[in-house]
Write a protein that holds these residues in place. Sequence first.
Motif, PDB file in Angstrom:
ATOM      1  N   GLU A  71      -3.783  -5.066 -10.096  1.00 27.09           N
ATOM      2  CA  GLU A  71      -3.747  -4.017 -11.115  1.00 27.09           C
ATOM      3  C   GLU A  71      -2.425  -3.257 -11.079  1.00 27.09           C
ATOM      4  O   GLU A  71      -1.836  -2.954 -12.120  1.00 27.09           O
ATOM      5  N   ALA A 112      -3.758   3.125  -2.351  1.00 30.05           N
ATOM      6  CA  ALA A 112      -5.221   3.222  -2.383  1.00 30.05           C
ATOM      7  C   ALA A 112      -5.663   4.368  -1.475  1.00 30.05           C
ATOM      8  O   ALA A 112      -4.921   4.761  -0.575  1.00 30.05           O
ATOM      9  N   VAL A 153     -14.528   4.867  -5.122  1.00 27.32           N
ATOM     10  CA  VAL A 153     -14.391   3.512  -4.563  1.00 27.32           C
ATOM     11  C   VAL A 153     -15.753   2.811  -4.591  1.00 27.32           C
ATOM     12  O   VAL A 153     -16.730   3.335  -4.082  1.00 27.32           O
ATOM     13  N   GLY A 167      -6.970  -8.990 -11.361  1.00 23.98           N
ATOM     14  CA  GLY A 167      -6.520  -7.604 -11.445  1.00 23.98           C
ATOM     15  C   GLY A 167      -5.404  -7.444 -12.463  1.00 23.98           C
ATOM     16  O   GLY A 167      -5.443  -6.564 -13.328  1.00 23.98           O
ATOM     17  N   VAL A 179       0.673   0.506  -4.345  1.00 25.15           N
ATOM     18  CA  VAL A 179      -0.782   0.545  -4.540  1.00 25.15           C
ATOM     19  C   VAL A 179      -1.360   1.941  -4.284  1.00 25.15           C
ATOM     20  O   VAL A 179      -2.059   2.503  -5.117  1.00 25.15           O
ATOM     21  N   GLN A 198       0.840  -1.203   0.000  1.00 27.96           N
ATOM     22  CA  GLN A 198       0.000   0.000   0.000  1.00 27.96           C
ATOM     23  C   GLN A 198       0.876   1.256   0.000  1.00 27.96           C
ATOM     24  O   GLN A 198       0.628   2.193  -0.743  1.00 27.96           O
ATOM     25  N   ARG A 256      -7.290  -7.254  -5.613  1.00 31.15           N
ATOM     26  CA  ARG A 256      -7.562  -6.689  -6.933  1.00 31.15           C
ATOM     27  C   ARG A 256      -6.648  -5.481  -7.228  1.00 31.15           C
ATOM     28  O   ARG A 256      -6.040  -5.387  -8.296  1.00 31.15           O
ATOM     29  N   LEU A 257      -6.549  -4.551  -6.244  1.00 30.43           N
ATOM     30  CA  LEU A 257      -5.732  -3.341  -6.429  1.00 30.43           C
ATOM     31  C   LEU A 257      -4.258  -3.682  -6.612  1.00 30.43           C
ATOM     32  O   LEU A 257      -3.580  -3.116  -7.473  1.00 30.43           O
TER      33      LEU A 257
END
Lengths: 229, 243
Positions: free
Chosen positions: B77, A33, B1, B198, A31, A27, B73-74
Motif C-alpha cells: 500500500e 506501521a 489494526v 496491497g 511504512v 518500516q 500488504r502495508l
Amino acid sequence: MMRLLAQQIREVLGVVAPLVVVICVLQLTVVRAPTALFLQFLAGSALATVGMLLLFTGIEVGILPMGRFIGAELPRKGSPSLILAVGFALGFATTVAEPDVLVLARQVEAASDGAIGAYGLTYVIAAGVGIFAALALVRILTRISIAHLLAGVYAVMILLSWLAPVEIIPLAYDAGSVTTGVLTTPVVLALALGLTSVLGERSAEDGFGLLGLASAGAIIAVLLLGLLP
Amino acid sequence: VTDVPTFGDVGRTAWSVVLAVAPLAGFFAAFQWLFLRLPAKEVSRILVGSVMASLGLFLFLLGVNIGFLPFGRLIGEAMGSLAPGWLFPLGALLGFVTTWGEPSVRILADQVEEASSGSIRRALVVPTICVGVAVAVGVGMVRIGYQIPLLWLLVPGYGLVIVAMCFTHKTFVAIAVDAGGVATGPMANTVLLALALGTASVIGGPDPLVHGLGLVALISLASVLAVMALGLLVHWKEGRKES
C-alpha cells in the motif's frame, strides 16, 4: 543431531536476516506501521526462524532419507506400471491435501460465476499434477529428452492460454505454484534422485524436472477447464 | 489494526501442516509395509525427522502469517502512494530478499549441489533464482502500475523459454523448470502476493484481485529463465576454457 542443529543455526539466520532488515528499514522510512504491529512482526520473524531451523534439520534427518529409500526401492520391485501408479498417487494425494489448492479453487469458482465448482476443480488440478508426475517418472525410465518433453508441454500451455477466457489465466498460472509444498519438495526430489541412482547409465541430474512438470500439469488442467462451455 | 493473530490462525496453520504431512506419512507407511521393511532404527530416524520438520513448518508458517504477511500488504500500500519510479527497484529488492528466505529454494539448491557432485554449486543456484524473482516482482509491480495485461508478458516469456531450451544443456533445463516450481513457495505466496495486492488496491484499477494476481506466474517464469541463463553462462565459460 544436536551438532546438525548447531550447524543449521548460522545458515538459517543468514537466510532470514536480509528480509527482516529490509522490512525494518522500510518500516522506518515509508511504512510507519503502529508499534504493536511492528512488535508482532518481530515476534513472527523469531517464530519463522526457529521454525525454519527445525524444518531444515528435520528434512535432513528424516524426510530426505525417506524419499531416497522409496526411490531406490521402486525399480527393484520391477514393473513400470507400479512406478507410474506411485507417481500419480504421490502427485494426486499431496495436491488434494494442499490447503492453497482449495483457496485457489474457490477463486476460480468465483471468477467463473460458479460454473466450475471448487471441489471438482481441486480434483482436476490434482489429476493434472498426478498425470504429469507419472509422466516425469516415465521420462526418467525411458530417457526421453527433458527438452523435447517440456517444449511440447509449454507449447500446449501457450496455445491453451490463447484460447482460454482472460480472467482464468492468472488463476491457472497461480495453480502451478500450489503444487510445490515445502514437505513435498524434498520427498519428490529425493525420490527421483534415488530412482536415478539405481538405474544404470543415468547421470544423477536426470532426476530433476519432476517439480516443473507437475506445475505445468496443474496449469494445463485449469486452462482446459476454462475452455469448457 | 485488524491483523491481530487469533487462536483460529493457529488452528488453521496446524491443520494445514497436518494435511500436508498426512499423504506423505500414508505413502511411507504403505511402502514400509509392502516393500521396504526398513529396520526399526531407520524408521525411528525418519519418524523423528518428519515430526521435527512438521513442527518446524508449523512454526515457520505461523511466523510468516503473523509477521511477514501484514507487512507485505502495508509495504504494498505504501508503494502504491510513492512515485511510480519506485515500483521496480523496491519490488525487485523485496523479491530478492524474500526468495533468499524461501525454504524450498534452499532444498532444491542443496539437492542440485549433491546430485552434480558439487559441480553446480548451491552458492550459484540460490542467488540466480533470487535475481530471477527480483526481476519478476519488479516487472509485476510496474505491470500493476501501468495495467499491462498478463498475457502480453506470459506468452512471449514462455516462447522465450522454448527457444532458450534448444540451446541450454539438458541438466540446466531440468533444474530450471524445478526452480520455477520452488520459487513460488510459502514466502512468495504470502509476502509477495500481499505486496502485489496491497499496491493493486491503491493504484490497480477497479478489480485489485485480477491485477494483483498473476505475480506468481511471473515469478515462476522468471526463475526458469534465470536458471537457463545460468546454464548458458556456465557452458559458455567451459567452452572458452577448452578452446
